[in-house]
Design a protein around this motif. Structure first.
Motif, PDB file in Angstrom:
ATOM      1  N   GLU A   1      -2.167 -37.266 -17.560  1.00 21.48           N
ATOM      2  CA  GLU A   1      -2.804 -38.284 -16.709  1.00 21.48           C
ATOM      3  C   GLU A   1      -1.778 -39.288 -16.205  1.00 21.48           C
ATOM      4  O   GLU A   1      -1.788 -39.697 -15.050  1.00 21.48           O
ATOM      5  CB  GLU A   1      -3.866 -39.043 -17.508  1.00 21.48           C
ATOM      6  CG  GLU A   1      -5.065 -38.203 -17.837  1.00 21.48           C
ATOM      7  CD  GLU A   1      -6.301 -38.728 -17.151  1.00 21.48           C
ATOM      8  OE1 GLU A   1      -6.182 -39.720 -16.413  1.00 21.48           O
ATOM      9  OE2 GLU A   1      -7.371 -38.138 -17.354  1.00 21.48           O
ATOM     10  N   GLN A   2      -0.907 -39.699 -17.116  1.00 20.51           N
ATOM     11  CA  GLN A   2       0.117 -40.670 -16.733  1.00 20.51           C
ATOM     12  C   GLN A   2       1.014 -40.071 -15.657  1.00 20.51           C
ATOM     13  O   GLN A   2       1.347 -40.715 -14.674  1.00 20.51           O
ATOM     14  CB  GLN A   2       0.953 -41.046 -17.965  1.00 20.51           C
ATOM     15  CG  GLN A   2       2.072 -42.018 -17.685  1.00 20.51           C
ATOM     16  CD  GLN A   2       1.558 -43.415 -17.404  1.00 20.51           C
ATOM     17  OE1 GLN A   2       0.822 -43.981 -18.194  1.00 20.51           O
ATOM     18  NE2 GLN A   2       1.917 -43.963 -16.253  1.00 20.51           N
ATOM     19  N   LEU A   3       1.353 -38.816 -15.856  1.00 20.42           N
ATOM     20  CA  LEU A   3       2.221 -38.133 -14.916  1.00 20.42           C
ATOM     21  C   LEU A   3       1.571 -38.089 -13.536  1.00 20.42           C
ATOM     22  O   LEU A   3       2.204 -38.399 -12.528  1.00 20.42           O
ATOM     23  CB  LEU A   3       2.467 -36.716 -15.428  1.00 20.42           C
ATOM     24  CG  LEU A   3       3.593 -35.948 -14.782  1.00 20.42           C
ATOM     25  CD1 LEU A   3       4.899 -36.696 -14.933  1.00 20.42           C
ATOM     26  CD2 LEU A   3       3.705 -34.568 -15.411  1.00 20.42           C
ATOM     27  N   LEU A   4       0.295 -37.750 -13.507  1.00 27.15           N
ATOM     28  CA  LEU A   4      -0.396 -37.686 -12.223  1.00 27.15           C
ATOM     29  C   LEU A   4      -0.412 -39.045 -11.561  1.00 27.15           C
ATOM     30  O   LEU A   4      -0.234 -39.179 -10.352  1.00 27.15           O
ATOM     31  CB  LEU A   4      -1.823 -37.179 -12.409  1.00 27.15           C
ATOM     32  CG  LEU A   4      -1.933 -35.685 -12.732  1.00 27.15           C
ATOM     33  CD1 LEU A   4      -3.339 -35.326 -13.157  1.00 27.15           C
ATOM     34  CD2 LEU A   4      -1.505 -34.856 -11.528  1.00 27.15           C
ATOM     35  N   SER A   5      -0.610 -40.073 -12.371  1.00 29.45           N
ATOM     36  CA  SER A   5      -0.678 -41.385 -11.739  1.00 29.45           C
ATOM     37  C   SER A   5       0.709 -41.840 -11.296  1.00 29.45           C
ATOM     38  O   SER A   5       0.845 -42.560 -10.320  1.00 29.45           O
ATOM     39  CB  SER A   5      -1.377 -42.396 -12.640  1.00 29.45           C
ATOM     40  OG  SER A   5      -0.480 -43.075 -13.448  1.00 29.45           O
ATOM     41  N   ASP A   6       1.759 -41.373 -11.985  1.00 28.71           N
ATOM     42  CA  ASP A   6       3.112 -41.719 -11.544  1.00 28.71           C
ATOM     43  C   ASP A   6       3.515 -40.956 -10.290  1.00 28.71           C
ATOM     44  O   ASP A   6       4.492 -41.305  -9.640  1.00 28.71           O
ATOM     45  CB  ASP A   6       4.135 -41.415 -12.639  1.00 28.71           C
ATOM     46  CG  ASP A   6       4.039 -42.412 -13.770  1.00 28.71           C
ATOM     47  OD1 ASP A   6       3.423 -43.477 -13.556  1.00 28.71           O
ATOM     48  OD2 ASP A   6       4.559 -42.141 -14.862  1.00 28.71           O
ATOM     49  N   LEU A   7       2.787 -39.888  -9.998  1.00 22.67           N
ATOM     50  CA  LEU A   7       3.185 -39.063  -8.859  1.00 22.67           C
ATOM     51  C   LEU A   7       2.339 -39.336  -7.629  1.00 22.67           C
ATOM     52  O   LEU A   7       2.264 -38.530  -6.715  1.00 22.67           O
ATOM     53  CB  LEU A   7       3.079 -37.588  -9.228  1.00 22.67           C
ATOM     54  CG  LEU A   7       4.154 -37.137 -10.217  1.00 22.67           C
ATOM     55  CD1 LEU A   7       3.837 -35.766 -10.751  1.00 22.67           C
ATOM     56  CD2 LEU A   7       5.515 -37.145  -9.559  1.00 22.67           C
ATOM     57  N   GLN A   8       1.681 -40.494  -7.624  1.00 24.67           N
ATOM     58  CA  GLN A   8       0.802 -40.787  -6.494  1.00 24.67           C
ATOM     59  C   GLN A   8       1.541 -40.820  -5.170  1.00 24.67           C
ATOM     60  O   GLN A   8       0.960 -40.596  -4.129  1.00 24.67           O
ATOM     61  CB  GLN A   8       0.059 -42.099  -6.722  1.00 24.67           C
ATOM     62  CG  GLN A   8      -1.081 -41.881  -7.682  1.00 24.67           C
ATOM     63  CD  GLN A   8      -1.915 -43.106  -7.894  1.00 24.67           C
ATOM     64  OE1 GLN A   8      -1.698 -44.126  -7.267  1.00 24.67           O
ATOM     65  NE2 GLN A   8      -2.887 -43.018  -8.774  1.00 24.67           N
ATOM     66  N   ASP A   9       2.828 -41.106  -5.232  1.00 24.53           N
ATOM     67  CA  ASP A   9       3.585 -41.131  -3.984  1.00 24.53           C
ATOM     68  C   ASP A   9       4.234 -39.796  -3.662  1.00 24.53           C
ATOM     69  O   ASP A   9       5.166 -39.721  -2.871  1.00 24.53           O
ATOM     70  CB  ASP A   9       4.650 -42.233  -4.013  1.00 24.53           C
ATOM     71  CG  ASP A   9       4.059 -43.568  -3.617  1.00 24.53           C
ATOM     72  OD1 ASP A   9       3.008 -43.552  -2.950  1.00 24.53           O
ATOM     73  OD2 ASP A   9       4.620 -44.607  -3.976  1.00 24.53           O
ATOM     74  N   GLY A  10       3.743 -38.754  -4.293  1.00 25.12           N
ATOM     75  CA  GLY A  10       4.266 -37.436  -3.973  1.00 25.12           C
ATOM     76  C   GLY A  10       5.252 -36.945  -5.018  1.00 25.12           C
ATOM     77  O   GLY A  10       5.793 -37.728  -5.794  1.00 25.12           O
TER      78      GLY A  10
END
Ligand code: ADP
Ligand code: MG
Length: 643
Positions: free
Chosen positions: A564-573
């Motif tokens: 989940e953290q990873l997905l939220s860190d990748l919000q900018d692509g």
């Protein structure tokens, strides 16, 4: 000398204004959707191509415009929504600046068709870069349709500045969701590159939220309802056990407008106090209605902050009503494993009227009499000890029974020695050898050499569950536990990914983790990098990930958190090359797995942390470029005492 000031031509002024209003396709989507809502549409369609870069179309069945208005709406400061400045204090529409259409028309190819119900024929206008290309009567349905093509066609720099389609699409999605959530009574449909993303029939808040989020949202929601004179609150918060690692599902709407407010967010978080796992974020969808004249109306078109007249009261009401909802739906007590039950209000006190506290005043009290009287006083008022301290102005009252713990410390004989209790007694030289001799150390990049740490830093102290303090020869270091641990983990992960083949622990039962389609797409892209950290994935399904092996340094229960953290860190692509992919993953995993501020660490753990930090390649800063520790030299301390 001739004058040099000139009025800017309209199309230039519009282009400049466009810079503020239109940053990306999503800004256009927001403006057009809001105009359709303001036009009282009950059905709004959003159609985009290539994340809005080549086409954004919004079709509504609202009131439409007559011929004159159809032309006028593209002029700057042309609005039907306010007439005079006072109207700003009773605003019921989204727009009011009359800037959006003029701005968009200045930097795109735009086509509009509009018709009012009573008219036979409508109007069809084409305008490109502020220039009217054509205007004619046309047979069109009631309502208005805007098509915006080739955004920033005349400002290549802005166009190049746009992010990848994935990122821009995400922004469009955010804007769409915000408007659609705020107006559940409107039927919204949304198409991207020909596929239907959403079809949301008119409904209530709950169905709308479920329609936008995902099928499972329904069971997670707890309703919140509160009606007071200054605010009406409706909406839902999620049960604490469904809290997520990211803040993606947190929505405040004030008078049907999406807003961000750190202050109100804090109110919500404080209602969840003690119910959430470390670092978890509850989802919430809260719809607040306040009288329009109690908020600051000067809302910048692209900003979502807002000012309230009476923030403190709103904070209190919001917090209380959410607490109440969580309690009423029996979420709180069941989940609250870690909490000390003694601190909870006994159940039979719930809903009872609070009694007004009374202050017992001992009228016979005289602060100037001897100790005996004082003791008598303290005992008499032991039930209200907090009042006794303020009531008694003389210091001697501290020796009364209610402060016995305190009085021991201030007794003169015990005090100075106690300052040293706990300091390294087995190794007295560490204090005695050079307590006040300063080495005129030069400040080098590492600030002190490593043996110094090893030899002297045998004692560490944790303060405020946040910092580890450790004496060194030249003074002491104060280590930020969370950042230090991030650094250690970050380097470990990077090393595993780039040099060592990371070990993996096989799970007895593979984990099924559910994600949205777009999240699954991101995970697919990251799989090769994740596998180098020790993750093993089985063939995933479209809506969920199957994890059968995990890195050795994480536990099964941490897996979903990490992702989940990873997905939220990748919000900018997702970064393009594998090096920065690894870097992002290592950073993100370090962030989710590091001990947090607020965690108690045993002496052994403190020791490992300090040693681990100084074994790192780059111990001075966290992976997020923040200092991991500071040094306080004895000179620095001396200076403080010299004041
Ligand atoms: P604002 O919304 O701030 O008034 P805009 O530039 O967005 O400014 O729109 C200008 C005017 O055009 C609006 O005030 C409204 O009268 C009219 N208008 C814009 N979009 C629509 C629409 N979809 N349906 C009917 N009228 C519209
Ligand atoms: Mg508008």
């Amino acid at each position: 000398m001739s004058s040099i000031i000139q009025l800017l031509p309209d199309h230039v002024a519009n282009q400049i204004a466009a810079g503020e209003v239109v940053q990306r396709p999503a800004s256009v989507v927001k403006e057009l959707l809001e105009n359709a809502v303001d036009a009282k549409a009950t059905d709004i369609k959003l159609i985009i191509k290539d994340a809005g870069k080549s086409l954004i179309q919004v079709i509504d069945n609202g009131v439409g415009m007559n011929v004159t208005d159809a032309r006028l709406c593209f002029a700057r400061h042309a609005t039907s929504k306010i007439r005079q400045a006072e109207d700003l204090f009773s605003l019921h529409t989204k727009g009011f600046r009359g800037e959006a259409l003029a701005s968009i028309a200045a930097i795109a190819h735009m086509e509009m068709k509009t018709k009012q119900d009573q008219d036979e024929l409508g109007t069809h206008i084409i305008i490109e870069g502020s220039k009217f290309v054509s205007q004619e009567a046309a047979v069109v349905p009631k309502g208005t349709s805007f098509a915006v093509k080739n955004l920033f066609f005349n400002i290549p720099a802005r166009r190049n500045f746009l992010k990848s389609d994935t990122v821009e699409f995400r922004h469009v999605m955010d804007e769409f969701q915000r408007v659609a959530l705020a107006h559940p009574n409107i039927h919204f449909t949304f198409y991207h590159n020909g596929s239907e993303m959403y079809n949301l029939p008119a409904a209530g808040y709950r169905q709308r939220i479920v329609g936008i989020m995902s099928g499972k949202t329904n069971e997670k929601l707890v309703p919140v309802n509160e009606d007071t004179e200054i605010i009406n609150i409706q909406g839902f918060v999620c049960k604490p056990e469904f809290a997520k690692k990211n803040r993606g599902e947190q929505f405040f709407f004030v008078n049907d407008r999406f807003i961000k407010s750190g202050y109100l967010h804090h109110a919500v978080m404080s209602a969840y106090e003690g119910l959430l796992k470390d670092g978890c974020q509850p989802s919430y969808f809260l719809f607040l209605q306040v009288p329009p004249n109690t908020i600051d109306i000067n809302i910048h078109p692209t900003k979502t902050e807002i000012k309230f007249d009476d923030e403190q009261a709103l904070y209190a009401i919001l917090r209380a009503s959410i607490k109440h909802s969580l309690g009423q739906f029996n979420v709180a007590p069941v989940l609250d494993f870690d909490r000390d039950a003694n601190l909870d209000t006994p159940y039979h006190y719930k809903d009872m009227e609070a009694e007004t506290p009374t202050i017992q005043v001992d009228t016979t009290f005289n602060p100037f009499t001897d100790d005996k009287t004082n003791q008598h006083y303290s005992k008499a008022s032991s039930g209200t000890s907090s009042y006794s301290s303020s009531g008694a102005s003389s210091g001697s009252s501290y020796s009364g029974s209610s402060f016995s713990g305190y009085s021991k410390r201030v007794e003169p004989t015990a005090s100075w020695e106690s300052l040293y209790v706990g300091l390294d007694t087995e190794n007295p030289e560490s204090i005695e050898s050079s307590p006040f001799t300063f080495e005129n150390e030069e400040v080098t990049s590492s600030l002190f050499n490593e043996d110094e740490v090893e030899q002297v830093a045998q004692k560490t102290y944790q303060i405020h569950k946040k910092y580890i303090v450790s004496p060194i020869k030249s003074g002491m270091i104060i280590v930020d536990q969370q950042r230090a641990h991030q650094r250690i983990l970050y380097e470990q992960f990077l090393l595993n990914m780039t040099v060592n083949q990371a070990a993996s622990q096989q799970l007895l039962f593979p984990l099924d983790l559910f994600y949205s389609a777009s999240e699954m797409k991101q995970i697919e892209e990251l799989k090769p990098s994740l596998e180098t950290t020790g993750f093993v994935f089985d063939d995933s399904k479209t809506d969920h990930l199957v994890v059968s092996g995990i890195p050795v340094n994480i536990t099964e229960s941490e897996v979903s958190l990490v992702i989940e953290q990873l997905l939220s860190d990748l919000q900018d692509g997702i970064p393009a090359n594998s090096f920065s992919q690894n870097d992002t993953i290592a950073k993100s995993m370090a962030k989710s797995l590091a001990v947090k501020t607020g965690s108690y660490l045993t002496e052994k753990e403190q020791d490992n942390l300090v040693n681990g930090l100084f074994a790192c390649k780059d111990p001075n800063i966290s992976p997020f470029q923040k200092p991991t520790f500071i040094t306080m030299r004895v000179e620095d301390i001396d200076k403080k005492f010299a004041l």
